[in-house]
Motif scaffolding. Structure first.
Motif, mmCIF file in Angstrom:
data_model
loop_
_atom_site.group_PDB
_atom_site.id
_atom_site.type_symbol
_atom_site.label_atom_id
_atom_site.label_comp_id
_atom_site.label_asym_id
_atom_site.label_seq_id
_atom_site.Cartn_x
_atom_site.Cartn_y
_atom_site.Cartn_z
ATOM 1 N N LYS A 62 -7.430 -9.693 -9.150
ATOM 2 C CA LYS A 62 -6.231 -9.562 -9.978
ATOM 3 C C LYS A 62 -6.405 -8.453 -11.009
ATOM 4 N N THR A 63 -7.589 -8.318 -11.603
ATOM 5 C CA THR A 63 -7.837 -7.261 -12.588
ATOM 6 C C THR A 63 -7.742 -5.894 -11.921
ATOM 7 N N ILE A 64 -8.326 -5.770 -10.745
ATOM 8 C CA ILE A 64 -8.306 -4.511 -10.015
ATOM 9 C C ILE A 64 -6.862 -4.100 -9.714
ATOM 10 N N LEU A 65 -6.062 -5.038 -9.249
ATOM 11 C CA LEU A 65 -4.726 -4.715 -8.787
ATOM 12 C C LEU A 65 -3.757 -4.477 -9.936
ATOM 13 N N LYS A 66 -4.103 -4.860 -11.145
ATOM 14 C CA LYS A 66 -3.251 -4.572 -12.296
ATOM 15 C C LYS A 66 -3.276 -3.093 -12.629
ATOM 16 N N ASN A 67 -4.349 -2.398 -12.281
ATOM 17 C CA ASN A 67 -4.509 -0.970 -12.597
ATOM 18 C C ASN A 67 -3.831 -0.089 -11.609
ATOM 19 N N ALA A 83 2.419 4.289 -2.228
ATOM 20 C CA ALA A 83 2.991 5.537 -2.754
ATOM 21 C C ALA A 83 1.952 6.361 -3.519
ATOM 22 N N SER A 84 1.031 5.681 -4.187
ATOM 23 C CA SER A 84 0.015 6.396 -4.960
ATOM 24 C C SER A 84 -1.133 6.902 -4.091
ATOM 25 N N GLY A 85 -1.167 6.470 -2.838
ATOM 26 C CA GLY A 85 -2.237 6.889 -1.939
ATOM 27 C C GLY A 85 -3.477 6.015 -2.014
ATOM 28 N N LYS A 86 -3.428 4.959 -2.812
ATOM 29 C CA LYS A 86 -4.578 4.068 -2.936
ATOM 30 C C LYS A 86 -4.718 3.120 -1.754
ATOM 31 N N LEU A 87 -3.625 2.879 -1.056
ATOM 32 C CA LEU A 87 -3.628 1.999 0.112
ATOM 33 C C LEU A 87 -2.940 2.723 1.256
ATOM 34 N N GLN A 88 -3.659 2.917 2.333
ATOM 35 C CA GLN A 88 -3.085 3.627 3.474
ATOM 36 C C GLN A 88 -2.176 2.694 4.271
ATOM 37 N N SER A 89 -1.146 3.284 4.827
ATOM 38 C CA SER A 89 -0.205 2.509 5.638
ATOM 39 C C SER A 89 0.207 3.316 6.860
ATOM 40 N N HIS A 90 0.915 2.664 7.755
ATOM 41 C CA HIS A 90 1.400 3.287 8.981
ATOM 42 C C HIS A 90 2.870 2.952 9.134
ATOM 43 N N LEU A 94 -10.062 -2.451 -1.072
ATOM 44 C CA LEU A 94 -10.853 -3.380 -1.880
ATOM 45 C C LEU A 94 -12.247 -2.833 -2.145
ATOM 46 N N GLU A 95 -12.839 -2.199 -1.157
ATOM 47 C CA GLU A 95 -14.164 -1.591 -1.347
ATOM 48 C C GLU A 95 -14.105 -0.461 -2.379
ATOM 49 N N ASP A 96 -13.074 0.367 -2.303
ATOM 50 C CA ASP A 96 -12.900 1.443 -3.282
ATOM 51 C C ASP A 96 -12.766 0.862 -4.692
ATOM 52 N N CYS A 97 -12.044 -0.233 -4.820
ATOM 53 C CA CYS A 97 -11.874 -0.880 -6.122
ATOM 54 C C CYS A 97 -13.198 -1.431 -6.630
ATOM 55 N N ARG A 98 -13.981 -1.999 -5.744
ATOM 56 C CA ARG A 98 -15.282 -2.525 -6.155
ATOM 57 C C ARG A 98 -16.185 -1.405 -6.672
ATOM 58 N N ARG A 99 -16.093 -0.230 -6.062
ATOM 59 C CA ARG A 99 -16.878 0.911 -6.539
ATOM 60 C C ARG A 99 -16.394 1.375 -7.909
#
Length: 70
Positions: free
Chosen positions: A65-70, A27-34, A51-56
């Motif tokens: 887990k830290t990345i996905l909490k945000n 819904a936030s646009g952070k993960l694309q879906s079909h 995951l690559e975007d989060c690493r950047r």
């Protein structure tokens, strides 16, 4: 070309988060879906990109887990 698509449950299991979290990421646009008919699917490529975007965004000290909490 084979495209691997996952349902919400499988994607959430692979990412180690709840299905609701995956829905919020979509819904936030952070993960694309079909949409496939009435169902939502997430490609392996979209998950890898997320995951690559989060690493950047969190280059030094973030675990998944830290990345996905945000």
């Amino acid at each position: 070309m084979n495209i691997i698509l996952f349902n919400l449950k499988t994607a959430s299991d692979l990412l180690g988060v709840s299905q609701r979290k995956v829905q919020r990421l979509i819904a936030s646009g952070k993960l694309q879906s079909h949409k496939v008919g009435e169902q939502v699917r997430i490609s392996a490529e979209a998950m890898a990109q997320y995951l690559e975007d989060c690493r950047r965004e969190y280059p030094l000290s973030c675990t998944l887990k830290t990345i996905l909490k945000n």
